[in-house]
Design a protein around this motif. Sequence first.
Motif, PDB file in Angstrom:
ATOM      1  N   TYR A 118       0.808  -1.232   0.000  1.00 11.41           N
ATOM      2  CA  TYR A 118       0.000   0.000   0.000  1.00 11.41           C
ATOM      3  C   TYR A 118       0.832   1.268   0.000  1.00 11.41           C
ATOM      4  N   GLU A 119       2.156   1.103  -0.037  1.00 12.97           N
ATOM      5  CA  GLU A 119       3.077   2.228  -0.248  1.00 12.97           C
ATOM      6  C   GLU A 119       2.941   3.332   0.800  1.00 12.97           C
ATOM      7  N   SER A 120       3.284   4.581   0.397  1.00 14.65           N
ATOM      8  CA  SER A 120       3.384   5.665   1.377  1.00 14.65           C
ATOM      9  C   SER A 120       2.004   6.075   1.906  1.00 14.65           C
ATOM     10  N   GLU A 121       2.041   6.927   2.932  1.00  9.10           N
ATOM     11  CA  GLU A 121       0.815   7.299   3.624  1.00  9.10           C
ATOM     12  C   GLU A 121      -0.247   7.952   2.746  1.00  9.10           C
ATOM     13  N   ASP A 122       0.195   8.653   1.699  1.00  9.24           N
ATOM     14  CA  ASP A 122      -0.819   9.288   0.842  1.00  9.24           C
ATOM     15  C   ASP A 122      -0.759   8.740  -0.594  1.00  9.24           C
TER      16      ASP A 122
END
Length: 160
Positions: free
Chosen positions: A70-74
């Motif tokens: 899901y990678e980075s926070e945004d």
Amino acid sequence: MVRDPERKKVLRQCAFNQPKVEEASTVLIMIADPGGVEENLERVLDSWQKLGYIKSDIRKTYTEMAKNLYESEDSLKRKIFAVKNTALFAMNLMIAAKGLGLETHPMDGFDEECIKKEFHIPDDKIIPMLVAVGYLRSGITLLPRAFRRELSEFVRFEKF
Ligand SMILES: Cc1cc2nc3c(=O)[nH]c(=O)nc-3n(C[C@H](O)[C@H](O)[C@H](O)COP(=O)(O)O)c2cc1C
């Protein structure tokens, strides 16, 4: 879940003044949370471990897998994942409501920023849709079901 007539008035203004927002018994603001991956990961892993799905030594691998997936926070991937989950939830809710004799109405006609401001929804959340829920007023006959594509128009076999 918006039930209070005064709050429904406010929501109606954020939904391009659509009367159904005020007429429905309840309007649900569906909220997708891109941060849900981290928020619930430990609890899900706790339950998996307790129920014997996994052993403790694999927890770190699962945690890293989720972060990589899901990678980075945004990241867009994370936002899409949150919307997928919320849309599945909304559809299930609509089917369950129908089973209980209620009518539902998914709505995309609204100003997301307005709803976030009026209902104190944090900016990092996404609102995929509203769902109006209520009982059909007695004496009303619904119009016949509108156009639906044939399955053969959109089902593909083995390749697109
Ligand atoms: C995601 C989505 C958003 C929609 N948004 C609105 C909306 O804001 N206002 C509206 O009047 N209808 C909206 N519609 C259409 C109605 O919810 C409903 O689908 C329509 O009245 C036709 O009913 P039917 O799909 O059973 O034929 C939307 C439909 C979908 C699937």
